[in-house]
Design an enzyme around this catalytic site. Structure first.
Site, PDB file in Angstrom:
ATOM      1  N   LYS A 135       1.179  -0.877   0.187  1.00 54.05           N
ATOM      2  CA  LYS A 135       0.210   0.010  -0.010  1.00 54.05           C
ATOM      3  C   LYS A 135       0.881   1.077   0.403  1.00 54.05           C
ATOM      4  O   LYS A 135       2.441   1.368   0.535  1.00 54.05           O
ATOM      5  CB  LYS A 135      -1.037   0.502   1.574  1.00 54.05           C
ATOM      6  CG  LYS A 135      -2.058  -0.961   1.640  1.00 54.05           C
ATOM      7  CD  LYS A 135      -2.641  -1.336   2.487  1.00 54.05           C
ATOM      8  CE  LYS A 135      -3.666   0.290   2.451  1.00 54.05           C
ATOM      9  NZ  LYS A 135      -4.385  -0.422   4.531  1.00 54.05           N
ATOM     10  N   GLY A 148      -8.104   5.222  -1.865  1.00 50.08           N
ATOM     11  CA  GLY A 148      -8.705   5.386  -2.806  1.00 50.08           C
ATOM     12  C   GLY A 148      -7.963   4.239  -4.214  1.00 50.08           C
ATOM     13  O   GLY A 148      -9.456   3.792  -4.801  1.00 50.08           O
ATOM     14  N   ARG A 169     -11.211  13.745   9.966  1.00 48.18           N
ATOM     15  CA  ARG A 169     -12.087  14.523   9.672  1.00 48.18           C
ATOM     16  C   ARG A 169     -13.420  14.688   9.375  1.00 48.18           C
ATOM     17  O   ARG A 169     -13.870  13.626  10.063  1.00 48.18           O
ATOM     18  CB  ARG A 169     -11.789  15.471   8.233  1.00 48.18           C
ATOM     19  CG  ARG A 169     -12.398  14.262   7.202  1.00 48.18           C
ATOM     20  CD  ARG A 169     -11.989  14.319   5.674  1.00 48.18           C
ATOM     21  NE  ARG A 169     -11.693  13.383   5.045  1.00 48.18           N
ATOM     22  CZ  ARG A 169     -12.281  11.942   4.811  1.00 48.18           C
ATOM     23  NH1 ARG A 169     -13.744  11.950   5.320  1.00 48.18           N
ATOM     24  NH2 ARG A 169     -12.024  10.774   4.245  1.00 48.18           N
TER      25      ARG A 169
END
Length: 450
Positions: free
Chosen positions: A159, A165, A292
């Site tokens: 990764k 995404g 967030r």
């Protein structure tokens, strides 16, 4: 000094969501927008609006100088970044605070730490969160990659450290393909994020994606608001989310919730955050943290009765958490359908004029959207145009209400993903809560083959 005017550094439904919360608190709003969004609903409703550039996001919604200038000329004393765009940009957060403007988000150092997936994993482990077996940090050489893969066992997942995404991510089935796939992942990561740093994790065969919503006051206090199941995904993008997860018991929720809230308290975390896990065979594995607000936050609001945006603003204003863990009550079930302007099954984008619009309604039905008849959906941004959120006392009741709401929802002139959600509501696996992060793509492939 109390927050009196918030600049909303975003667009679409989330900008409207922030505006509504602010006005309910008696706070004025400033909308910034590109030329393509001049007629957007949040721009129409805000107390003032500033055009910050042409349609391209790089020249408008990602233009830090233009956003700060807009805040200065409108005398905004706080900035809410929403999600996406600059919401997890630590440099932006630092610049906002350097201008003596309240940043409605976490501390910049926490954004930076959790934005680097290698550092995030290291930090999560130190805070006591369960990790996916893998490399301790970045993989520098092929020999190191082979050693780690042999230790944890194939298949493994490489990764991108700065990724998201699904870009810079490869499944490696065996040692013979390792060197080639690691090289491809590094190239993808470099092209997408400007950083070719990668790491390796054990590849989980058929997990669910389960995340915990947390809030901290920045002073060593933190709470969790339960979990969301976000396993229905296509190309690593969430399609439908529900809370609570059909597979998590109240005891497991309390146990894991205690672990994540303690970790955030120990970290001194401020504001809203989401700890994301893969879940397989009754075990949780930390994958990342989003510093967030999440797209799917309304399902948490539905089962807790807590306004998450209002809570963000309160904490940024220096106030304590409005509830304690003991005061929180989880009740009922909520599901969110992301409605995109695209063909429901080929996923071809479908921007254009909305010729007719009718939002679903009725008891416990919520639509977060900036759409209206005559609005032209621009082709420059994410295709999500609405979120349909439905609540029920039980999961079965919630699904029945969601079926009815989907039938009622009208968005004319463009293709949307509503038919996809209507089809999902008939699927036995979904109705039984028996699905994983691979289920939707396999179901779509089978549907196309038939």
């Amino acid at each position: 000094m109390a927050i009196t005017r918030i600049l909303i550094a975003n667009r679409g439904e989330i900008a409207l969501r922030i505006h509504r919360a602010a006005h309910e608190m008696g706070i004025e709003t400033v909308a910034v927008h590109s030329t393509a969004d001049a007629d957007a609903m949040h721009v129409r409703l805000a107390d003032s609006a500033v055009c910050i550039g042409p349609p391209a996001a790089a020249d408008s919604y990602l233009n830090i100088a233009a956003i700060i200038s807009a805040a200065e000329i409108t005398h905004a004393d706080a900035i809410h970044p929403g999600y996406g765009f600059l919401s997890e940009n630590a440099k932006f957060a630092e610049i906002v605070e350097a201008h003596n403007i309240a940043w409605i988000g976490p501390k910049p150092e926490h954004i930076r730490t959790m934005g680097d997936k290698v550092e995030a994993k290291r930090t999560a482990g130190a805070l006591g969160l369960p990790l996916v077996p893998g490399s301790d940090g970045a993989i520098e050489t092929t020999e190191e990659a082979k050693r780690v893969a042999a230790e944890i066992g194939y298949p493994v997942l490489v990764k991108a450290a700065s990724g998201g995404g699904g870009r810079g991510m490869k499944v490696i089935p065996d040692e013979a393909s390792l060197e080639t796939l690691v090289s491809q992942a590094k190239s993808e990561a470099k092209a997408a994020f400007g950083d070719d740093t990668v790491y390796i994790e054990k590849y989980l065969a058929n997990p669910r994606h389960i995340e915990f919503q947390i809030f901290g006051d920045g002073r060593g206090n933190a709470i969790h608001l339960g979990e969301r199941d976000c396993s229905l995904q296509r190309r690593h993008q969430k399609v439908l989310e529900e809370a609570p997860s059909p597979v998590i018991s109240p005891e497991e929720r309390e146990r894991m919730g205690g672990i994540v809230s303690k970790a955030m308290a120990d970290m001194g975390y401020r504001g809203a955050g989401t700890i994301e896990f893969l879940w397989e065979d009754g075990k949780f594995y930390f994958i990342e943290m989003n510093t967030r607000l999440q797209v799917e936050h309304p399902v948490t609001e539905a089962i807790t009765g807590l306004d998450l945006v209002r809570e963000q603003i309160r904490i940024a204003d220096g106030k304590p958490l409005s509830v304690t863990q003991d005061e929180l009550r989880f009740s009922g079930h909520a599901i969110e359908c992301r409605i995109n302007a695209e063909d429901a099954f080929t996923f071809t984008p479908s921007p254009g004029e909305v010729t007719s619009y009718h939002a679903a309604g009725g008891m416990h039905v919520r639509v977060d959207s900036g759409l209206y008849a005559g609005y032209r959906i621009p082709p420059y941004y994410d295709s999500m145009i609405a979120k349909l959120i439905v609540y029920g006392r039980t999961r079965e009741g919630c699904i029945m209400r969601l079926r009815r709401a989907l039938e009622e929802m009208v968005i004319g002139g463009v293709k949307t993903s509503i038919p996809l959600h209507e089809a999902l509501m008939q699927e036995p696996d979904f109705l039984n809560g028996d699905y994983s992060i691979k289920w939707l793509e396999e179901w779509l492939a089978k549907r196309q083959a038939d």
